[in-house]
Write an enzyme that holds these catalytic residues in place. Structure first.
Site, PDB file in Angstrom:
ATOM      1  N   LYS A 174      91.480 126.322  69.474  1.00  0.00           N
ATOM      2  CA  LYS A 174      91.377 125.239  68.500  1.00  0.00           C
ATOM      3  C   LYS A 174      92.244 125.507  67.278  1.00  0.00           C
ATOM      4  O   LYS A 174      92.729 124.573  66.634  1.00  0.00           O
ATOM      5  CB  LYS A 174      89.912 125.040  68.105  1.00  0.00           C
ATOM      6  CG  LYS A 174      89.024 124.591  69.269  1.00  0.00           C
ATOM      7  CD  LYS A 174      87.574 124.506  68.848  1.00  0.00           C
ATOM      8  CE  LYS A 174      86.692 124.018  69.982  1.00  0.00           C
ATOM      9  NZ  LYS A 174      86.656 124.938  71.113  1.00  0.00           N
ATOM     10  N   GLU A 233      86.072 125.907  59.437  1.00  0.00           N
ATOM     11  CA  GLU A 233      86.607 124.642  58.937  1.00  0.00           C
ATOM     12  C   GLU A 233      85.542 123.956  58.092  1.00  0.00           C
ATOM     13  O   GLU A 233      84.346 124.279  58.206  1.00  0.00           O
ATOM     14  CB  GLU A 233      87.040 123.736  60.085  1.00  0.00           C
ATOM     15  CG  GLU A 233      85.914 123.239  60.965  1.00  0.00           C
ATOM     16  CD  GLU A 233      86.415 122.376  62.120  1.00  0.00           C
ATOM     17  OE1 GLU A 233      87.619 122.361  62.373  1.00  0.00           O
ATOM     18  OE2 GLU A 233      85.573 121.735  62.772  1.00  0.00           O
ATOM     19  N   HIS A 292      75.050 121.298  67.933  1.00  0.00           N
ATOM     20  CA  HIS A 292      76.450 120.949  68.158  1.00  0.00           C
ATOM     21  C   HIS A 292      76.756 120.694  69.633  1.00  0.00           C
ATOM     22  O   HIS A 292      77.912 120.709  70.038  1.00  0.00           O
ATOM     23  CB  HIS A 292      77.377 122.040  67.616  1.00  0.00           C
ATOM     24  CG  HIS A 292      77.001 122.488  66.241  1.00  0.00           C
ATOM     25  ND1 HIS A 292      77.120 121.675  65.137  1.00  0.00           N
ATOM     26  CD2 HIS A 292      76.460 123.651  65.798  1.00  0.00           C
ATOM     27  CE1 HIS A 292      76.690 122.329  64.069  1.00  0.00           C
ATOM     28  NE2 HIS A 292      76.280 123.515  64.443  1.00  0.00           N
ATOM     29  N   ARG A 315      90.274 119.613  80.002  1.00  0.00           N
ATOM     30  CA  ARG A 315      89.433 119.627  81.205  1.00  0.00           C
ATOM     31  C   ARG A 315      88.677 118.311  81.284  1.00  0.00           C
ATOM     32  O   ARG A 315      88.785 117.458  80.396  1.00  0.00           O
ATOM     33  CB  ARG A 315      88.424 120.774  81.112  1.00  0.00           C
ATOM     34  CG  ARG A 315      87.592 120.719  79.820  1.00  0.00           C
ATOM     35  CD  ARG A 315      86.474 121.715  79.799  1.00  0.00           C
ATOM     36  NE  ARG A 315      85.859 121.858  78.486  1.00  0.00           N
ATOM     37  CZ  ARG A 315      84.964 121.032  77.967  1.00  0.00           C
ATOM     38  NH1 ARG A 315      84.577 119.966  78.651  1.00  0.00           N
ATOM     39  NH2 ARG A 315      84.443 121.254  76.777  1.00  0.00           N
TER      40      ARG A 315
END
Length: 614
Positions: A116, A183, A218, A274
């Protein structure tokens, strides 16, 4: 032309890929750990290969063994599914180097997007480097993989180091890569994503949007397509960014570009190289089979210049073996029965009688509804979930029904903080007072057939049950005219069905027994003995394992006699690929420590004792 596909995965996604392969006349090969020797995906495949290994979850991360299995079984192609090695570029290269066809994007594209951090850099974005108080709250995320593993919200700077360590450990266990990054955390955003599909000839489709905002830890719980309420300009911008990201890395096959949307602005999250768990909702509205299209792209076929048109609305709900009212604690045990109503798509990797263990993700199944409008799709799925027969471990099924009917969801005003705000009201017990009576009447009918007892007409018979954590007593009379209960008319009672007339309305209660487990409809009850056996009492301040699992961490320096604060994490358990921290219930002194690294524990195992400060 592909003739035989090995799926380098397990459970629901392996079964789903096998289904398409069978429809296309392609031979299927499964791989399995020792724990999965009798799993559904291993049973339904045309061939199955055992992957040796001590740790069941880690077995599916052994790319070398999977390539050997593909070659030994005569497979000519490998599909990675989702999770495990699905976004591992080295595994993709190993498959290709072995002369096998890789059903996925090029390794270089996976490499560019699998991290990421590198994906953000590709689009001109950078993670936070030195976190300060001004940056809080922040989100710690695993650079590889997804599904909520290796992800932590940090609201206090002093918690950052501990959460980074926990995220690294979780990411390493799930993906074989412990890289994490930080982040900004957006409190009230919507999770919106775009499905892309690209061929090897330069065509890239953007197949609409999906909203996956209802999440716990999450990890997505309810997903729908298209994402409701987005402005046309924002939708077009999302599509353009997704196509640009795919083209930037020479992408082929199916992939998903994820965003966090807040205040009509989109913030790029990641690209998943994916197939996604929620791909069925896109399949439903576009009337396509994404797995079949993956196979066609891998064979070199060309996509049409334009994607098909979307029709209607689709919603997917994930059934998890977990207790939302107990901090989403995973549940284990026998899945006695799972059936969904007709007209609803059910994707699962389990069948009746299968054991739900601690080694893998707790998802049992996905139910998908498609209808002309969003409101109709919501109604259809909520009703189907209520009518789904589900006998086994505690699940989130009732939570799903209530979530779908919650005003914030029906009016499309939900965001990723939905369960933070509403979990309490959504898990509030709502027991049916007639369920224990139905159980007692069914039991009375069964026992009376064998003449095991006689009733004194003036005194009622009594049965006690545990239901939803509470005790209930049911009373009834057995007369010459049959069974009778106060306030109702017993229309019918036998071992499998009780019909009660309540204020002029007849209600049916289906009964099922599995050994000492009893279900009235989908409500689980436990018959309580007339003279209860004394139970072990634990000292105040005892820390008991809330789930079966493995002790993977004990707080550094923790020893008997150490002072601890209320809420301080003391022990970490790993269950179903997630880490769960067990915290001190009170401020005081640690007076006993039984937990040991690597220890396997069951529900209720005593881990430690904290004696409160006087």
């Amino acid at each position: 032309m592909i003739t035989s596909v090995l799926v380098a995965n397990r459970g629901e996604i392996a079964c789903r890929i096998f289904r398409t392969c069978r429809e296309l006349g392609i031979r299927t090969v499964a791989v399995h750990s020792d724990a999965d020797a009798n799993a559904l995906h291993a049973r339904v495949a045309d061939a199955a290969v055992r992957l040796p290994g001590a740790a069941p979850a880690e077995t599916y991360l052994r790319g070398d063994l999977i390539v050997k299995a593909a070659l030994a079984s005569g497979a000519d192609a490998v599909h990675p599914g989702y999770g495990f090695l699905s976004e591992n570029a080295d595994f993709a290269r190993a498959v290709i180097d072995a002369g096998l066809l890789w059903i996925g994007p090029p390794p270089e594209a996976i490499e560019a997007m699998a991290s990421k951090t590198r994906a953000k850099q590709l689009l001109g974005l950078t993670p936070l480097q030195d976190v300060t108080e001004a940056d809080l709250p922040v989100l710690v995320k695993a650079a590889a993989g997804g599904g909520g593993r290796g992800m932590r919200i940090v609201r206090r700077l002093q918690d950052l180091d501990a959460e980074l360590a926990a995220a690294r450990a979780e990411a390493l266990a799930a993906f074989g890569d412990d890289e994490v990054f930080v982040e900004p955390y957006i409190e009230a955003g919507r999770h919106v994503e775009v499905q892309v599909l690209a061929d090897t000839h330069g065509t890239v489709w953007a197949l609409g949007t999906r909203d996956c905002s209802l999440q716990r830890r999450h990890q997505k719980v309810i997903e729908e397509a298209p994402a409701p309420g987005l402005k046309l300009e924002l939708t077009e911008s999302l599509h353009e960014t997704a196509v640009r990201a795919a083209r930037a890395v020479g992408y082929t096959g199916a992939g998903t570009v994820e965003f966090l949307v807040a205040d009509d602005k989109a913030h790029f999250l990641e690209m998943n190289t994916r197939l996604q768990v929620e791909h069925p909702v896109t399949e439903a509205i576009f009337d396509i089979d994404l797995v079949a299209l993956q196979l066609r792209v891998a064979e070199g076929h060309t996509l049409e210049a334009d994607p098909p048109r979307a029709r209607g609305h689709a919603i997917e709900a994930r059934l998890y073996a977990e207790d939302p009212s107990q901090d989403w604690a995973p549940q284990t045990g026998t899945l006695h029965r799972l059936t969904a109503p007709e007209g609803i798509r059910l994707d699962t990797g389990y069948t009746d009688g299968d054991e739900i263990g601690v080694h893998y993700d707790p998802m049992l199944a996905k139910l998908i509804a498609h209808a002309p409008t969003r409101a109709e799709a919501i109604r259809k799925l909520a009703g189907a979930l209520q009518r789904t027969t589900l006998h086994g471990p505690t699940t989130n099924r009732d939570l799903l029904v209530r979530s779908l009917r919650h005003k914030e969801f029906t009016t499309a005003r939900m965001d990723t903080g939905f369960y933070d705000r509403h979990l309490g009201e959504l898990t509030e017990p709502a027991p049916d007072p007639y369920v224990p009576l139905a159980a007692a009447l069914s039991d009375a009918h069964t026992r009376s057939r064998f003449g095991a007892w006689r009733n004194v007409p003036s005194q009622p018979q009594s049965k006690r049950y545990a239901m939803a954590g509470e005790e209930y007593e049911a009373q009834y009379w057995q007369t010459r005219e049959g069974l009778r209960a106060e306030g109702v008319r017993v229309v019918h009672a036998d071992a499998g069905l009780v019909v009660l007339e309540i204020e002029g309305v007849q209600r049916k209660f289906e009964i099922a027994c599995y050994g000492d487990q009893l279900y009235v409809g989908n409500t689980a009850l436990t018959a309580l003995p007339r003279f209860p056996t004394p139970t072990t009492e634990h000292a105040p301040g005892s820390l008991l394992a809330p789930m079966p699992g493995t002790v993977v961490r004990v707080a550094e320096g923790l020893a008997v006699g150490a002072p601890v604060r209320a809420g301080e994490p003391l022990v970490w358990l790993e269950a179903m690929k997630m880490q769960h921290q067990i915290s001190a219930p009170t401020t005081g002194t640690l007076t006993a420590l039984h937990a040991a690294l690597g220890q396997q524990v069951q529900v209720g195992t005593l881990l430690a004792v904290v004696t409160a400060t006087p």
